[in-house]
Enzyme design. Structure first.
Site, PDB file in Angstrom:
ATOM      1  N   ASP A 172       1.156  -4.779  52.103  1.00  0.00           N
ATOM      2  CA  ASP A 172       0.492  -5.313  53.296  1.00  0.00           C
ATOM      3  C   ASP A 172      -1.002  -5.012  53.364  1.00  0.00           C
ATOM      4  O   ASP A 172      -1.679  -5.467  54.273  1.00  0.00           O
ATOM      5  CB  ASP A 172       1.182  -4.816  54.572  1.00  0.00           C
ATOM      6  CG  ASP A 172       1.093  -3.307  54.725  1.00  0.00           C
ATOM      7  OD1 ASP A 172       0.326  -2.655  53.996  1.00  0.00           O
ATOM      8  OD2 ASP A 172       1.792  -2.777  55.609  1.00  0.00           O
ATOM      9  N   TYR A 263      -7.913   1.191  48.474  1.00  0.00           N
ATOM     10  CA  TYR A 263      -7.390   2.215  47.555  1.00  0.00           C
ATOM     11  C   TYR A 263      -8.327   2.457  46.366  1.00  0.00           C
ATOM     12  O   TYR A 263      -8.212   3.474  45.684  1.00  0.00           O
ATOM     13  CB  TYR A 263      -5.986   1.838  47.058  1.00  0.00           C
ATOM     14  CG  TYR A 263      -4.933   2.114  48.109  1.00  0.00           C
ATOM     15  CD1 TYR A 263      -4.269   3.338  48.167  1.00  0.00           C
ATOM     16  CD2 TYR A 263      -4.631   1.172  49.078  1.00  0.00           C
ATOM     17  CE1 TYR A 263      -3.326   3.603  49.140  1.00  0.00           C
ATOM     18  CE2 TYR A 263      -3.680   1.423  50.065  1.00  0.00           C
ATOM     19  CZ  TYR A 263      -3.039   2.644  50.088  1.00  0.00           C
ATOM     20  OH  TYR A 263      -2.114   2.928  51.063  1.00  0.00           O
TER      21      TYR A 263
END
Ligand code: NAD
Ligand code: G6P
Ligand code: MN
Length: 441
Positions: A172, A263
């Site tokens: 997501d 990330y």
């Protein structure tokens, strides 16, 4: 397919489950349900969410059968969609994944670096078992998986089940980012067409077209440069998430070409991140004292008062809505665009066919049909080849029970990078994961 669907949520005791239940009740028009069953191996944990679910469904979707179980036969018989979100080893093991590397000055995180590999190897046996259990009872069910580390799970499942055509791995975070871009530009992102490439938790938006064909990427870059970047998702407002989103401005400053997945901060600034993470209080502590506590307390409160009306259990719908929307796209053959994981097979040029790349795809009754990406520049290619090689070796270490491959995987991983450090952290992870990992030789 049928008029009404039978679905099972695997990992019914997940902190994300109430949000998915809420999204399911809300989207009956696009994803009509006959039966919803939650399945978990931890009966006690699941019962808290299950009792919330019973009340929610009674109030919001009374025509839908709802139950929860620890019995595979009840769960997996005659299902159309399996929504899968397990955490092998629970938060205790997540805590070790984060703290063991950090105690050695290496990044410790759920899905990246040495901790990510530990979690990936731990998840594989359970995930393989789930696929086998489902296939034995519902050969045609769609398995929508977002169990982390999704990159390793997706690659591992593709290696173990090469003929599978009905497992869709999805994350997501691209949607969370799209929602945040929408908020900062004051626009609705739901029909934007993204171009995105990478691996899971390792990718970039190259273009983002609005309904008139205008590319919003330059606008978002400019906005971020001036005002910084913030999450719109209330589930991502803990301090560590705010710090994470703030790093997007740094990444755009140094590598201004594309909009990065959050990330990437770990891979691009490992030293800075290690210096700013507390080895004694990591993200798992934040979740245990935050999301997990809040979700379970709220579910217990709802059960006590007997109504879910006005319940604040879900702070934001992004995660649940994405899962229901992508499932609906398959069911209704809408061909809407989602960012998903698929086998590369030439989507990204000069990149291994068997990599599970994360790209935009049109999703319909036969699953994702990815859009071509083509050639990518040296910097991204170099980063991705390195990361892919790590992923592959980590899964081969699991499949072959190979200590040597695990050591190679960690040595290649940018967040470890040194053979001696890799051996040291690997030995600690082997010890910590006894009973979860196969014995490595
Ligand atoms: P959690 O620990 O709260 O929930 C996981 C549940 O899975 C627990 O109730 C546990 O008992 C259950 N479980 C463990 N092994 C099982 C098995 N073999 N069969 C059935 N149930 C099992 O964890 P969480 O924080 O809610 O996250 C759940 C998973 O979803 C994690 O892997 C997390 O990383 C992932 N997740 C992924 C995304 C994504 O974008 N890909 C987003 C959110 C969460
Ligand atoms: C993002 C990631 C997920 C991750 C989730 C929660 O949505 O895409 O993969 O599981 O964040 O992370 P957290 O650290 O809050 O548990
Ligand atoms: Mn994710």
């Amino acid at each position: 397919m049928k008029d009404k669907l039978n679905i099972v949520i695997v990992g019914g005791g997940s902190t994300w489950c109430p949000g998915i239940l809420k999204s399911l009740t809300k989207h009956q028009d696009i994803f009509p349900l006959r039966r919803v069953v939650m399945f978990d191996t931890d009966a006690e944990r699941q019962a808290v969410i299950g009792d919330f679910g019973k009340i929610l469904f009674r109030e919001e979707a009374p025509g839908v059968e709802f139950d929860y179980t620890t019995d595979k036969d009840v769960a997996y018989e005659d299902v159309d969609f399996v929504l899968c979100q397990i955490r092998t080893g629970g938060y205790d093991m997540r805590s070790k994944d984060e703290k063991i590397p950090l105690s050695m000055g290496l990044i410790g995180q759920e899905t990246v670096g040495a901790g990510g590999m530990a979690y990936g190897i731990r998840s594989m046996s359970d995930m393989i078992q789930i696929v086998e259990d489902v296939r034995a009872r519902s050969p045609k069910a769609w398995i929508i998986n977002y169990t982390n580390p999704a990159a390793l799970v997706a690659y591992g499942l593709a290696r173990v089940f090469p003929d599978e055509r009905r497992i869709l791995n999805i994350c997501d975070q691209p949607v969370n980012l799209l929602r945040s871009y929408g908020r900062l530009l004051g626009k609705d992102p739901s029909n934007w067409e993204p171009t995105y490439f990478g691996l899971n938790h390792f990718g970039w938006f190259t273009h983002l077209y609005d309904e008139s064909g205008h590319d919003l990427v330059p606008d978002i870059k400019e906005y971020t440069k001036k005002f910084g970047f913030k999450p719109v998702d209330a589930e991502q407002r803990d301090q560590s998430w705010l710090d994470t989103y703030a790093m997007v401005a740094d990444m755009l400053d140094d590598f201004p070409e594309y909009l990065p997945n959050t990330y990437l901060q770990y891979y691009l600034y490992p030293k800075y991140k290690v210096a700013h993470l507390d080895p004694n209080y990591t993200r798992s502590d934040e979740v245990i004292n935050g999301r997990e506590k809040r979700v379970f307390e709220e579910c217990r409160r709802v059960a006590k008062v007997g109504t879910a009306q006005g319940s604040s259990v879900v702070q934001n719908d992004a995660h649940g809505d994405m899962i229901v929307e992508v499932s609906s796209a398959i069911y209704r053959n809408t061909r809407k665009t989602f960012i998903v994981m698929v086998r590369n097979d030439g989507i990204i040029k000069d990149f291994p066919d068997d990599a599970q790349v994360e790209v935009a795809a049109s999703v319909g009754v036969n699953g994702p049909v990815p859009y071509a990406v083509g050639k990518i520049d040296t910097f991204y290619h170099g980063l991705m080849v390195n990361q892919y090689s790590y992923e592959r070796l980590a899964i081969e270490a699991y499949l072959e029970h190979s200590y040597g491959k695990a050591l190679q995987a960690l040595t290649l991983n940018r967040l470890v990078n040194d053979g001696k450090e890799a051996r040291k952290v690997l030995d600690k992870l082997v010890e910590a994961n006894e009973g979860y990992w196969p014995e490595l030789h």
